[in-house]
Motif scaffolding. Structure first.
Motif, PDB file in Angstrom:
ATOM      1  N   THR A   1       0.822  -1.224   0.000  1.00  0.00           N
ATOM      2  CA  THR A   1       0.000   0.000   0.000  1.00  0.00           C
ATOM      3  C   THR A   1       0.848   1.262   0.000  1.00  0.00           C
ATOM      4  OG1 THR A   1      -0.141  -0.081   2.426  1.00  0.00           O
ATOM      5  CG2 THR A   1      -1.926  -1.122   1.169  1.00  0.00           C
ATOM      6  N   VAL A   2       2.145   1.157  -0.291  1.00  0.00           N
ATOM      7  CA  VAL A   2       3.057   2.304  -0.195  1.00  0.00           C
ATOM      8  C   VAL A   2       3.977   2.331  -1.409  1.00  0.00           C
ATOM      9  CG1 VAL A   2       4.942   3.349   1.134  1.00  0.00           C
ATOM     10  CG2 VAL A   2       3.033   2.261   2.328  1.00  0.00           C
ATOM     11  N   VAL A   3       4.199   3.544  -1.946  1.00  0.00           N
ATOM     12  CA  VAL A   3       5.234   3.750  -2.955  1.00  0.00           C
ATOM     13  C   VAL A   3       6.116   4.894  -2.466  1.00  0.00           C
ATOM     14  CG1 VAL A   3       3.840   2.921  -4.883  1.00  0.00           C
ATOM     15  CG2 VAL A   3       3.805   5.357  -4.287  1.00  0.00           C
ATOM     16  N   PRO A   4       7.344   5.026  -2.984  1.00  0.00           N
ATOM     17  CA  PRO A   4       8.236   6.076  -2.489  1.00  0.00           C
ATOM     18  C   PRO A   4       7.657   7.474  -2.655  1.00  0.00           C
ATOM     19  CG  PRO A   4       9.465   4.466  -3.740  1.00  0.00           C
ATOM     20  CD  PRO A   4       8.013   4.137  -3.933  1.00  0.00           C
ATOM     21  N   LYS A   5       7.915   8.296  -1.668  1.00  0.00           N
ATOM     22  CA  LYS A   5       7.474   9.681  -1.669  1.00  0.00           C
ATOM     23  C   LYS A   5       8.214  10.481  -2.740  1.00  0.00           C
ATOM     24  CE  LYS A   5       7.305  13.636   1.537  1.00  0.00           C
ATOM     25  NZ  LYS A   5       7.632  14.052   2.930  1.00  0.00           N
ATOM     26  N   GLY A   6       7.517  11.436  -3.358  1.00  0.00           N
ATOM     27  CA  GLY A   6       8.164  12.336  -4.313  1.00  0.00           C
ATOM     28  C   GLY A   6       7.766  12.067  -5.752  1.00  0.00           C
ATOM     29  N   PHE A   7       8.453  12.756  -6.666  1.00  0.00           N
ATOM     30  CA  PHE A   7       8.285  12.580  -8.115  1.00  0.00           C
ATOM     31  C   PHE A   7       6.878  12.959  -8.593  1.00  0.00           C
ATOM     32  CE2 PHE A   7      10.719   8.902  -6.339  1.00  0.00           C
ATOM     33  CZ  PHE A   7      11.988   9.456  -6.499  1.00  0.00           C
ATOM     34  N   THR A   8       6.232  13.882  -7.865  1.00  0.00           N
ATOM     35  CA  THR A   8       4.861  14.263  -8.183  1.00  0.00           C
ATOM     36  C   THR A   8       4.743  14.855  -9.581  1.00  0.00           C
ATOM     37  OG1 THR A   8       4.471  14.699  -5.836  1.00  0.00           O
ATOM     38  CG2 THR A   8       2.910  15.656  -7.417  1.00  0.00           C
TER      39      THR A   8
ATOM     40  N   TRP B   1       9.246  -6.651   4.807  1.00  0.00           N
ATOM     41  CA  TRP B   1       9.030  -6.635   6.245  1.00  0.00           C
ATOM     42  C   TRP B   1       9.714  -5.448   6.922  1.00  0.00           C
ATOM     43  CZ3 TRP B   1       5.700  -9.018   9.351  1.00  0.00           C
ATOM     44  CH2 TRP B   1       5.022 -10.125   8.851  1.00  0.00           C
ATOM     45  N   LEU B   2      10.642  -4.807   6.209  1.00  0.00           N
ATOM     46  CA  LEU B   2      11.228  -3.571   6.732  1.00  0.00           C
ATOM     47  C   LEU B   2      10.198  -2.454   6.647  1.00  0.00           C
ATOM     48  CD1 LEU B   2      14.784  -3.500   5.083  1.00  0.00           C
ATOM     49  CD2 LEU B   2      14.284  -3.850   7.496  1.00  0.00           C
ATOM     50  N   HIS B   3      10.143  -1.616   7.657  1.00  0.00           N
ATOM     51  CA  HIS B   3       9.275  -0.432   7.578  1.00  0.00           C
ATOM     52  C   HIS B   3       9.715   0.397   6.369  1.00  0.00           C
ATOM     53  CE1 HIS B   3       7.554   3.488   8.455  1.00  0.00           C
ATOM     54  NE2 HIS B   3       6.728   2.869   9.279  1.00  0.00           N
TER      55      HIS B   3
END
Length: 255
Positions: free
Chosen positions: A64-71, A157-159
């Motif tokens: 449910t997460v992708v890297p922040k940025g690149f908007t 499994w890493l945050h």
């Protein structure tokens, strides 16, 4: 072989190796804006756009997460895709862990291996280029480890704060970004992607081989009937290729 028809007055564009986020988000922002400006220009006559990998210096998709940025980049790609212009993406060695986000959110197909296309009547063999050709045994083994389902399962499994930060650290240390020993022309006989293309021609003809990964803008005649093109990058060269339905050209972008 996938077919794309190019209407009169339209062109097909190819670019690779932006490495957005390297060495930091702030320092890569001007490069990102330049790339978005290029996308904004070519959308007016693009029949299709091929992005040949390493758009990001690191990309990891959690459930449910992708890297922040690149908007800016993602927004422009969404705009172009929504307008009906096909965008085709090939993963590179820095964005190996793509897993559905581009397809679901941007309607952009993503390929993990080279593909064959026919643009009008011209045949193309297209891919990022990593792990192809002779040599580089260490990287090929490492790639198998990184892309194995077990490795990806453990890494998830890493945050995300730890996982992304750790990967960004090692990614920026990659010699293709932080050093220059691999970004010099080795000579046609030692260029492993040239050797790979020549071997492919022994079993099937392609008019053009297009790769990224080497970070060098290169155009090499293979046998008088086929050409190898490396796209360069959007770090030092800001180069891309354009096919007008007849001729393929390597061009430097001037904002």
């Amino acid at each position: 072989m996938k077919q794309i028809s190019i209407p009169a007055g339209k062109k097909v564009y190819f670019a690779s190796d932006n490495h957005l986020g390297a060495p930091t988000m702030e320092l890569s922002r001007p490069r990102e804006k330049k790339f978005v400006a290029w996308l904004d220009e070519i959308k007016h006559d693009a029949a299709a756009i091929f992005l040949l990998g390493d758009l990001f210096d690191f990309w990891m998709e959690y459930k449910t997460v992708v890297p922040k940025g690149f908007t800016r980049t993602l927004g422009k790609l969404a705009e172009i895709s929504d307008s009906g212009i096909p965008i085709i993406y090939f993963v590179g060695n820095h964005d190996l862990w793509m897993n559905g986000y581009f397809e679901e959110e941007l309607n952009i197909p993503v390929f993990h291996k080279p593909q064959q296309y026919k643009l009008n009547d011209t045949s193309f063999f297209i891919g990022h280029g990593d792990g192809l050709g002779p040599g580089d045994i260490g990287y090929k083994r490492m790639k198998k480890v990184f892309t194995s389902p077990v490795s990806k399962w453990f890494y998830r499994w890493l945050h995300p704060d730890w996982g992304v930060r750790l990967a960004q650290y090692f990614s920026v240390k990659n010699k293709m970004i932080s050093g220059d020993e691999d970004v010099h022309f080795l000579g046609e006989d030692k260029e492993w992607l040239v050797s790979y293309a020549k071997r492919k021609l022994e079993t099937q003809h392609y008019d053009h081989f297009i790769f990224g990964h080497r970070h060098l803008p290169l155009e090499i005649d293979l046998n008088g009937k086929s050409k190898y093109t490396n796209l360069g990058d959007w770090i030092s060269y800001y180069t891309y290729a354009v096919f007008d339905g007849t001729e393929l050209s390597l061009v430097k972008y001037e904002a």
